[in-house]
Design an enzyme around this catalytic site. Structure first.
Site, PDB file in Angstrom:
ATOM      1  CE  LYS A 202     -46.301  62.002 -72.136  1.00 40.12           C
ATOM      2  NZ  LYS A 202     -45.798  62.388 -70.791  1.00 40.12           N
ATOM      3  CE1 TYR A 242     -40.492  62.238 -71.500  1.00 39.36           C
ATOM      4  CE2 TYR A 242     -41.343  60.036 -71.902  1.00 39.36           C
ATOM      5  CZ  TYR A 242     -41.537  61.408 -71.829  1.00 39.36           C
ATOM      6  OH  TYR A 242     -42.784  61.946 -72.088  1.00 39.36           O
ATOM      7  CG  PHE A 250     -40.606  60.541 -62.607  1.00 38.28           C
ATOM      8  CD1 PHE A 250     -40.459  60.585 -63.983  1.00 38.28           C
ATOM      9  CD2 PHE A 250     -40.292  61.686 -61.878  1.00 38.28           C
ATOM     10  CE1 PHE A 250     -40.013  61.727 -64.637  1.00 38.28           C
ATOM     11  CE2 PHE A 250     -39.845  62.841 -62.532  1.00 38.28           C
ATOM     12  CZ  PHE A 250     -39.706  62.856 -63.913  1.00 38.28           C
ATOM     13  NE  ARG A 278     -43.713  72.589 -72.399  1.00 34.78           N
ATOM     14  CZ  ARG A 278     -43.188  71.541 -71.754  1.00 34.78           C
ATOM     15  NH1 ARG A 278     -43.011  70.381 -72.385  1.00 34.78           N
ATOM     16  NH2 ARG A 278     -42.850  71.632 -70.492  1.00 34.78           N
ATOM     17  CB  THR A 284     -45.995  68.246 -65.801  1.00 35.51           C
ATOM     18  OG1 THR A 284     -45.107  69.110 -66.514  1.00 35.51           O
ATOM     19  CG2 THR A 284     -45.519  66.809 -65.929  1.00 35.51           C
ATOM     20  NE  ARG A 295     -49.082  67.007 -70.252  1.00 32.21           N
ATOM     21  CZ  ARG A 295     -47.820  67.429 -70.271  1.00 32.21           C
ATOM     22  NH1 ARG A 295     -47.498  68.607 -69.755  1.00 32.21           N
ATOM     23  NH2 ARG A 295     -46.880  66.667 -70.804  1.00 32.21           N
ATOM     24  CG  ASN A 305     -48.360  63.782 -68.503  1.00 29.64           C
ATOM     25  OD1 ASN A 305     -48.051  62.952 -69.357  1.00 29.64           O
ATOM     26  ND2 ASN A 305     -47.509  64.664 -68.019  1.00 29.64           N
ATOM     27  CG  HIS A 308     -43.493  64.742 -75.207  1.00 30.05           C
ATOM     28  ND1 HIS A 308     -42.645  65.205 -74.251  1.00 30.05           N
ATOM     29  CD2 HIS A 308     -42.923  65.022 -76.410  1.00 30.05           C
ATOM     30  CE1 HIS A 308     -41.575  65.746 -74.855  1.00 30.05           C
ATOM     31  NE2 HIS A 308     -41.724  65.634 -76.166  1.00 30.05           N
ATOM     32  CD  GLU A 319     -38.498  66.107 -77.602  1.00 30.84           C
ATOM     33  OE1 GLU A 319     -38.116  66.326 -76.442  1.00 30.84           O
ATOM     34  OE2 GLU A 319     -39.632  66.446 -78.017  1.00 30.84           O
TER      35      GLU A 319
HETATM   36  P1  ATP Z   1     -43.351  65.863 -71.450  1.00 25.51           P
HETATM   37  O1  ATP Z   1     -41.831  65.924 -71.489  1.00 25.51           O
HETATM   38  O2  ATP Z   1     -43.877  64.445 -71.428  1.00 25.51           O
HETATM   39  O3  ATP Z   1     -43.979  66.705 -72.496  1.00 25.51           O
HETATM   40  P2  ATP Z   1     -43.331  67.784 -69.340  1.00 25.51           P
HETATM   41  O4  ATP Z   1     -42.274  68.461 -70.104  1.00 25.51           O
HETATM   42  O5  ATP Z   1     -44.541  68.573 -68.929  1.00 25.51           O
HETATM   43  O6  ATP Z   1     -43.857  66.510 -70.081  1.00 25.51           O
HETATM   44  P3  ATP Z   1     -41.232  66.591 -67.758  1.00 25.51           P
HETATM   45  O7  ATP Z   1     -40.774  67.235 -66.500  1.00 25.51           O
HETATM   46  O8  ATP Z   1     -40.378  66.690 -68.963  1.00 25.51           O
HETATM   47  O9  ATP Z   1     -42.724  67.121 -68.044  1.00 25.51           O
HETATM   48  O10 ATP Z   1     -41.513  65.074 -67.431  1.00 25.51           O
HETATM   49  C1  ATP Z   1     -41.641  64.124 -68.473  1.00 25.51           C
HETATM   50  C2  ATP Z   1     -42.740  63.161 -68.154  1.00 25.51           C
HETATM   51  O11 ATP Z   1     -42.377  62.404 -67.022  1.00 25.51           O
HETATM   52  C3  ATP Z   1     -44.072  63.807 -67.772  1.00 25.51           C
HETATM   53  O12 ATP Z   1     -44.871  64.158 -68.872  1.00 25.51           O
HETATM   54  C4  ATP Z   1     -44.706  62.713 -66.979  1.00 25.51           C
HETATM   55  O13 ATP Z   1     -45.261  61.702 -67.819  1.00 25.51           O
HETATM   56  C5  ATP Z   1     -43.527  62.128 -66.222  1.00 25.51           C
HETATM   57  N1  ATP Z   1     -43.340  62.764 -64.896  1.00 25.51           N
HETATM   58  C6  ATP Z   1     -42.864  64.003 -64.660  1.00 25.51           C
HETATM   59  N2  ATP Z   1     -42.825  64.271 -63.348  1.00 25.51           N
HETATM   60  C7  ATP Z   1     -43.290  63.165 -62.738  1.00 25.51           C
HETATM   61  C8  ATP Z   1     -43.517  62.788 -61.379  1.00 25.51           C
HETATM   62  N3  ATP Z   1     -43.230  63.622 -60.397  1.00 25.51           N
HETATM   63  N4  ATP Z   1     -44.011  61.559 -61.143  1.00 25.51           N
HETATM   64  C9  ATP Z   1     -44.297  60.724 -62.138  1.00 25.51           C
HETATM   65  N5  ATP Z   1     -44.116  60.988 -63.424  1.00 25.51           N
HETATM   66  C10 ATP Z   1     -43.632  62.197 -63.728  1.00 25.51           C
HETATM   67 MG    MG Z   2     -40.489  67.473 -70.905  1.00 22.82          MG
END
Ligand code: ATP
Ligand code: MG
Length: 332
Positions: A202, A242, A250, A278, A284, A295, A305, A308, A319
């Site tokens: 990212k 997304y 968010f 993962r 996350t 992370r 973070n 992805h 994707e």
């Molecule tokens: P990613 O999809 O980016 O690999 P993830 O699967 O661990 O991460 P998701 O729940 O899919 O997490 O959320 C996607 C992205 O949205 C997160 O990686 C983070 O950048 C952002 N995000 C998730 N939860 C929050 C939150 N509570 N506040 C702010 N940003 C968030």
């Molecule tokens: Mg995700």
């Protein structure tokens, strides 16, 4: 992937029967997940709980055939109904052809890309066979199929559009009856558990010059990089990526963050690549991430973070197709 048959000649559903330890349906799905297909779906009989458990385990979406006793047409219709509205075509693979390799499927996709209106069909030693790939403009006619007929009648009616792609006959062998079943010692192609996942470094981590460290950790983990490129996401591209989060509070900030600078998108390959990446990334929220994870080491907060990674092989497929064309992925 059609796996809703009752397997009468096998004396039971054959898609779950293992071949050198791996159920037939799993072998075919895993091969398809290593192609450039944008989505892979497993069509099962509606009461097939074991099949659904298999789909969950390997991370693909399952669909229920409309009527499991009707025959193949009910499965074809379920698959067509589930096809995305932007789908350009659908390939119908069968659980009982477990020897087809990712490259064989890819050759059918290549023929389709070269001539998008074509019905592309595999051919073995001069004999037409399965799988068959139908362009989207055949979907309406596929929905009219009934009973035991697969797409055969359609292929016959549209003979002038059919393009045959010759594949190795030993790859096309189908396992129909118990006597077709190879001896216990049949070798398992080493790629059977090979999976792909999709990674983004990212903008925060690219800005912080963590690219080298992250790629090093990916390689040290045993995952293989088969495609990578630096891109600057614009708002529509980030919103599309997304889209599942668009109702989340968010979302707006996330899109702003993801477009705030270049990212590195990559395709990683390896056994159980999705779960392994993962694990390497960590939770996350970096505050909750295990020591040593990407992370924990590189993320700033739950939003910024660092990385992805796809959360299922199914999403990985989508994707990867969102960022890469088939020719951008290398063989290693
Ligand atoms: P990613 O999809 O980016 O690999 P993830 O699967 O661990 O991460 P998701 O729940 O899919 O997490 O959320 C996607 C992205 O949205 C997160 O990686 C983070 O950048 C952002 N995000 C998730 N939860 C929050 C939150 N509570 N506040 C702010 N940003 C968030
Ligand atoms: Mg995700």
């Amino acid at each position: 992937m059609l796996a809703a048959g009752r397997g009468r000649r096998m004396g039971g559903a054959k898609h779950l029967r293992p071949l050198a330890g791996v159920p037939l349906a799993e072998r075919v799905v895993r091969a398809l997940l290593r192609t450039s297909a944008a989505r892979v779906r497993l069509v099962l009989a509606p009461d097939d709980a074991a099949g659904r458990a298999l789909a969950t385990r390997i991370g693909v979406a399952a669909l229920a055939a409309e009527d499991p006793d009707e025959g193949r047409a009910a499965s074809v219709r379920a698959a067509v109904r589930a096809a995305a509205s932007d789908s350009r075509g659908a390939l119908f693979a069968l659980a009982d052809q477990p020897f087809l390799e990712p490259d064989d499927f890819e050759r059918l996709f290549d023929a389709f890309r070269a001539e998008p209106g074509a019905i592309v069909r595999a051919e073995y030693g001069g004999e037409p066979g399965s799988p068959v790939l139908f362009p989207a403009d055949c979907f309406a006619e596929l929905l009219l199929l009934r009973g035991r007929e697969g797409g055969r009648s359609l292929v016959e009616r549209r003979r002038e559009r059919v393009r045959l792609v010759s594949l190795p006959p030993e790859h096309g062998r189908d396992l129909d009856a118990p006597e077709d079943w190879p001896a216990e010692s049949a070798p398992l192609p080493s790629a059977a558990h090979m999976e792909r996942t999709f990674s983004i470094v990212k903008p925060d981590a690219v800005r912080g010059r963590k690219l080298g460290a992250i790629l090093e950790a990916i390689e040290a983990s045993g995952l293989t990089i088969v495609a990578t490129k630096m891109v600057q996401l614009d708002q529509p591209k980030a919103e599309g990526f997304y889209a599942v989060h668009k109702e989340r509070p968010f979302f707006k900030d996330l899109v702003k963050f993801m477009t705030s600078g270049p990212v590195l998108v990559s395709v990683l390959e390896g056994d159980d690549a999705v779960a392994r990446y993962r694990k390497l990334m960590g939770a996350t929220d970096p505050a909750k991430a295990d020591a040593g994870t990407l992370r924990k080491r590189f993320a700033t907060n739950i939003e910024q973070n660092a990385v992805h990674g796809s959360d299922s092989p199914d999403n990985a497929q989508t994707e990867i197709a969102y960022f890469f064309s088939a020719t951008e992925l290398v063989k290693r």
